[in-house]
Design a protein around this motif. Structure first.
Motif, PDB file in Angstrom:
ATOM      1  N   HIS A 216       3.998   5.279  -5.665  1.00 52.38           N
ATOM      2  CA  HIS A 216       3.896   6.543  -4.934  1.00 52.38           C
ATOM      3  C   HIS A 216       5.211   7.319  -4.995  1.00 52.38           C
ATOM      4  CE1 HIS A 216      -0.043   6.103  -3.050  1.00 52.38           C
ATOM      5  NE2 HIS A 216       0.252   4.837  -2.823  1.00 52.38           N
TER       6      HIS A 216
ATOM      7  N   ASN B 251       0.174   2.630  -5.841  1.00 53.42           N
ATOM      8  CA  ASN B 251      -1.154   3.247  -5.842  1.00 53.42           C
ATOM      9  C   ASN B 251      -2.020   2.481  -6.826  1.00 53.42           C
ATOM     10  OD1 ASN B 251      -3.409   4.835  -5.919  1.00 53.42           O
ATOM     11  ND2 ASN B 251      -2.310   6.759  -6.203  1.00 53.42           N
TER      12      ASN B 251
ATOM     13  N   LYS C  55      -5.151   2.793  -7.617  1.00 53.60           N
ATOM     14  CA  LYS C  55      -6.085   3.605  -8.408  1.00 53.60           C
ATOM     15  C   LYS C  55      -5.451   4.108  -9.697  1.00 53.60           C
ATOM     16  CE  LYS C  55      -8.714   5.197  -4.441  1.00 53.60           C
ATOM     17  NZ  LYS C  55      -9.036   6.338  -3.577  1.00 53.60           N
ATOM     18  N   THR C  56      -4.197   4.550  -9.611  1.00 50.27           N
ATOM     19  CA  THR C  56      -3.524   5.091 -10.796  1.00 50.27           C
ATOM     20  C   THR C  56      -2.618   4.066 -11.466  1.00 50.27           C
ATOM     21  OG1 THR C  56      -1.668   5.923  -9.504  1.00 50.27           O
ATOM     22  CG2 THR C  56      -3.535   7.413  -9.829  1.00 50.27           C
TER      23      THR C  56
ATOM     24  N   ASP D  98       0.809  -1.229   0.000  1.00 51.86           N
ATOM     25  CA  ASP D  98       0.000   0.000   0.000  1.00 51.86           C
ATOM     26  C   ASP D  98       0.837   1.271   0.000  1.00 51.86           C
ATOM     27  OD1 ASP D  98      -2.578  -0.675  -0.308  1.00 51.86           O
ATOM     28  OD2 ASP D  98      -3.174  -0.380   1.772  1.00 51.86           O
ATOM     29  N   THR D  99       1.971   1.241   0.670  1.00 48.13           N
ATOM     30  CA  THR D  99       2.789   2.438   0.718  1.00 48.13           C
ATOM     31  C   THR D  99       3.522   2.665  -0.602  1.00 48.13           C
ATOM     32  OG1 THR D  99       3.122   2.071   3.061  1.00 48.13           O
ATOM     33  CG2 THR D  99       4.592   3.618   2.028  1.00 48.13           C
TER      34      THR D  99
END
Length: 110
Positions: free
Chosen positions: A100, A93, A95-96, A89-90
């Motif tokens: 990150h 991303n 969604k994109t 998660d870190t």
């Protein structure tokens, strides 16, 4: 006839203050007791779906991943992540579909 003996505290205003504080303590205690023994309040704070369980999950997630937990994150799946892919998660991303992290397009000069 015998004289009525009053304690010293009841003869002045200090005694009245003591009585008022005792009554205030009794009122606060009774309100607290009624909240604590309320079934709806107990269901709100206890169990696996209560307030403190939710706080624990959110703190675990934010400590591990360094960001706040979204409403659409599955806590159990996120906490059992094995760090063998880029789907952390870190780092990633979803969604994109991008990381990150960022870097320069050209290498730095010497």
């Amino acid at each position: 006839m015998a004289k009525l003996q009053n304690p010293v505290l009841l003869r002045n205003k200090k005694g009245q203050s003591v009585v008022e504080y005792i009554l205030l303590l009794v009122v606060i205690t009774s309100i607290g007791y009624s909240f604590y023994n309320n079934r709806a309040f107990k269901n709100f704070i206890k169990g696996d779906v209560g307030l403190f369980a939710n706080l624990r999950k959110r703190m675990e997630y934010s400590y591990r991943y360094g960001r706040e937990m979204d409403a659409n994150v599955d806590h159990d799946q996120a906490m059992s992540f094995q760090y063998q892919s880029n789907r952390h998660d870190t780092y990633f991303n979803a969604k994109t579909g991008q990381s990150h992290f960022f870097s320069g397009l050209e290498p730095y000069g010497e």
